[in-house]
Design a protein around this motif. Structure first.
Motif, PDB file in Angstrom:
ATOM      1  N   LEU A   1      -8.774  -5.220  -0.025  1.00  0.00           N
ATOM      2  CA  LEU A   1      -8.990  -6.666   0.028  1.00  0.00           C
ATOM      3  C   LEU A   1      -9.843  -7.140  -1.142  1.00  0.00           C
ATOM      4  CD1 LEU A   1      -9.837  -6.821   3.827  1.00  0.00           C
ATOM      5  CD2 LEU A   1      -7.707  -7.618   2.776  1.00  0.00           C
ATOM      6  N   GLU A   2     -10.342  -6.190  -1.929  1.00  0.00           N
ATOM      7  CA  GLU A   2     -11.158  -6.481  -3.113  1.00  0.00           C
ATOM      8  C   GLU A   2     -12.364  -7.358  -2.776  1.00  0.00           C
ATOM      9  OE1 GLU A   2      -8.561  -8.019  -6.094  1.00  0.00           O
ATOM     10  OE2 GLU A   2      -7.484  -6.123  -6.333  1.00  0.00           O
ATOM     11  N   GLY A   3     -12.994  -7.031  -1.666  1.00  0.00           N
ATOM     12  CA  GLY A   3     -14.225  -7.714  -1.295  1.00  0.00           C
ATOM     13  C   GLY A   3     -14.052  -9.011  -0.547  1.00  0.00           C
ATOM     14  N   VAL A   4     -12.814  -9.475  -0.374  1.00  0.00           N
ATOM     15  CA  VAL A   4     -12.560 -10.728   0.346  1.00  0.00           C
ATOM     16  C   VAL A   4     -12.543 -10.443   1.851  1.00  0.00           C
ATOM     17  CG1 VAL A   4     -10.901 -12.599   0.719  1.00  0.00           C
ATOM     18  CG2 VAL A   4     -11.225 -11.647  -1.577  1.00  0.00           C
TER      19      VAL A   4
ATOM     20  N   GLY B   1      -6.705 -15.519  15.698  1.00  0.00           N
ATOM     21  CA  GLY B   1      -6.335 -14.138  15.467  1.00  0.00           C
ATOM     22  C   GLY B   1      -7.478 -13.214  15.772  1.00  0.00           C
ATOM     23  N   SER B   2      -7.299 -11.934  15.454  1.00  0.00           N
ATOM     24  CA  SER B   2      -8.341 -10.951  15.715  1.00  0.00           C
ATOM     25  C   SER B   2      -8.328  -9.901  14.611  1.00  0.00           C
ATOM     26  CB  SER B   2      -8.113 -10.263  17.071  1.00  0.00           C
ATOM     27  OG  SER B   2      -6.867  -9.601  17.082  1.00  0.00           O
ATOM     28  N   SER B   3      -9.500  -9.324  14.364  1.00  0.00           N
ATOM     29  CA  SER B   3      -9.650  -8.317  13.318  1.00  0.00           C
ATOM     30  C   SER B   3     -10.184  -7.031  13.936  1.00  0.00           C
ATOM     31  CB  SER B   3     -10.627  -8.810  12.235  1.00  0.00           C
ATOM     32  OG  SER B   3     -10.204 -10.035  11.693  1.00  0.00           O
ATOM     33  N   ARG B   4      -9.826  -5.931  13.320  1.00  0.00           N
ATOM     34  CA  ARG B   4     -10.282  -4.620  13.778  1.00  0.00           C
ATOM     35  C   ARG B   4     -10.627  -3.722  12.590  1.00  0.00           C
ATOM     36  NH1 ARG B   4     -10.956  -6.933  17.833  1.00  0.00           N
ATOM     37  NH2 ARG B   4     -10.205  -6.418  19.910  1.00  0.00           N
ATOM     38  N   LYS B   5     -11.530  -2.758  12.850  1.00  0.00           N
ATOM     39  CA  LYS B   5     -11.849  -1.706  11.894  1.00  0.00           C
ATOM     40  C   LYS B   5     -11.648  -0.362  12.578  1.00  0.00           C
ATOM     41  CE  LYS B   5     -15.320  -4.403   9.357  1.00  0.00           C
ATOM     42  NZ  LYS B   5     -16.734  -4.457   8.885  1.00  0.00           N
ATOM     43  N   TRP B   6     -11.404   0.655  11.787  1.00  0.00           N
ATOM     44  CA  TRP B   6     -11.260   1.991  12.393  1.00  0.00           C
ATOM     45  C   TRP B   6     -11.911   3.056  11.533  1.00  0.00           C
ATOM     46  CZ3 TRP B   6      -7.300  -0.627   9.952  1.00  0.00           C
ATOM     47  CH2 TRP B   6      -6.714  -0.018   8.832  1.00  0.00           C
TER      48      TRP B   6
ATOM     49  N   ALA C   1       0.817  -1.215   0.000  1.00  0.00           N
ATOM     50  CA  ALA C   1       0.000   0.000   0.000  1.00  0.00           C
ATOM     51  C   ALA C   1       0.850   1.265   0.000  1.00  0.00           C
ATOM     52  CB  ALA C   1      -0.930   0.012   1.216  1.00  0.00           C
ATOM     53  N   GLY C   2       2.148   1.133   0.270  1.00  0.00           N
ATOM     54  CA  GLY C   2       3.037   2.295   0.258  1.00  0.00           C
ATOM     55  C   GLY C   2       2.765   3.296   1.364  1.00  0.00           C
TER      56      GLY C   2
ATOM     57  N   ALA D   1      -5.258  -3.429   5.672  1.00  0.00           N
ATOM     58  CA  ALA D   1      -5.905  -3.051   4.415  1.00  0.00           C
ATOM     59  C   ALA D   1      -6.299  -1.578   4.521  1.00  0.00           C
ATOM     60  CB  ALA D   1      -7.120  -3.927   4.154  1.00  0.00           C
ATOM     61  N   VAL D   2      -5.533  -0.731   3.890  1.00  0.00           N
ATOM     62  CA  VAL D   2      -5.625   0.712   4.132  1.00  0.00           C
ATOM     63  C   VAL D   2      -6.964   1.292   3.681  1.00  0.00           C
ATOM     64  CG1 VAL D   2      -4.594   2.939   3.590  1.00  0.00           C
ATOM     65  CG2 VAL D   2      -3.131   0.952   4.007  1.00  0.00           C
ATOM     66  N   ASN D   3      -7.347   1.079   2.429  1.00  0.00           N
ATOM     67  CA  ASN D   3      -8.590   1.674   1.924  1.00  0.00           C
ATOM     68  C   ASN D   3      -9.829   1.075   2.573  1.00  0.00           C
ATOM     69  OD1 ASN D   3      -6.973   3.207   0.269  1.00  0.00           O
ATOM     70  ND2 ASN D   3      -7.395   2.029  -1.587  1.00  0.00           N
ATOM     71  N   ASP D   4      -9.727  -0.176   2.996  1.00  0.00           N
ATOM     72  CA  ASP D   4     -10.851  -0.831   3.664  1.00  0.00           C
ATOM     73  C   ASP D   4     -10.923  -0.507   5.153  1.00  0.00           C
ATOM     74  OD1 ASP D   4     -11.679  -2.214   1.321  1.00  0.00           O
ATOM     75  OD2 ASP D   4     -10.072  -3.670   1.638  1.00  0.00           O
TER      76      ASP D   4
END
Length: 251
Positions: free
Chosen positions: A74-77, A246-251, A40-41, A106-109
């Motif tokens: 993630l292109e919807g995945v 594991g664990s997932s997060r959103k912001w 993602a740079g 996943a930056v944009n997501d």
């Protein structure tokens, strides 16, 4: 009856084929800079060598591999599926110890996940990886400071692994966190199903596998296993197969 069964397995073949086509498009395993791949740079150039150096020291002392990957989308995945597929296909961690960790952003997501191999599940349970994201990463991501958030999270995970193996890898400064309210990692989709649904699904799978072996010699069983088996490690990774949690997060 036999024609009916043949039709059923033909339908299963088409479904499995469709699932395989929808699998995440994972980039090839890198040969260099294997502990951080910033697709993602968003990570500063001065941070990448620090992560690679720390990752190499940790791997040399413990055989554990902690890897950072950033992607734009993630292109919807689902991020859980993407992370597990990437960890398995790259073979992160030692093949026997299965002690790999993936930090996926996943930056944009606006999503992140810490995926943990079975060998480290005891020291990095879902709740702890969730707290690491909450305390050391998410607040920085929310401000667009991915470099600091990722490096903070990396040092926190590396410190936990080093402590478990009783080694000193000289983390330098401790990770600095901006603590948010703790959020639970939440149950998996399977855990959320009623028990009778789980029993029915399990019985159905057993029945289908039994029919496959009785009438088709296990052809479809081997096909499914081939589709979901990780390709193993390449490009400097050890061959771990992941799957510990594991664990997932959103912001």
């Amino acid at each position: 009856m036999r024609k009916w069964l043949a039709g059923l397995f033909a339908a299963m073949y088409l479904i499995v084929g469709a699932v395989a086509a929808a699998q995440p498009k994972i980039p090839p395993a890198p040969a260099n800079g294997i502990y951080i791949q910033d697709y993602a740079g968003v990570v500063r150039d001065d941070i990448k060598p620090k992560i690679n150096s720390l990752g190499a020291k940790l791997a040399a002392a413990t055989k554990a591999q902690v890897v950072v990957v950033t992607v734009k989308s993630l292109e919807g995945v689902p991020i859980e599926e993407y992370a597990l597929t990437l960890l398995r296909e790259w073979g992160i961690g030692d093949k026997k110890l299965n002690n790999g960790v993936l930090i996926l952003v996943a930056v944009n997501d606006r999503q992140s996940r810490i995926e943990v191999g079975y060998g480290l599940e005891g020291i990095l349970p879902d709740a702890k990886t969730g707290r690491i994201q909450d305390e050391f990463m998410i607040s920085y991501f929310d401000q667009g400071d991915f470099s600091r958030g990722i490096y903070n999270g990396y040092k926190a995970i590396a410190g936990e692994v080093a402590k478990e193996y009783n080694v000193d890898i000289q983390l330098g400064s401790k990770p600095v966190g901006k603590i948010k309210n703790e959020r639970s990692a939440g149950p998996s989709w399977w855990d959320g199903l009623p028990w009778w649904t789980q029993v029915a699904v399990g019985a159905g799978v057993v029945a289908l596998l039994t029919v496959d072996w009785l009438f088709f010699g296990g052809t479809f069983t081997f096909l499914i296993l081939a589709l979901f088996r990780g390709r193993g490690g390449s490009g400097g990774y050890g061959g771990g197969s992941g799957g510990g949690g594991g664990s997932s997060r959103k912001w």
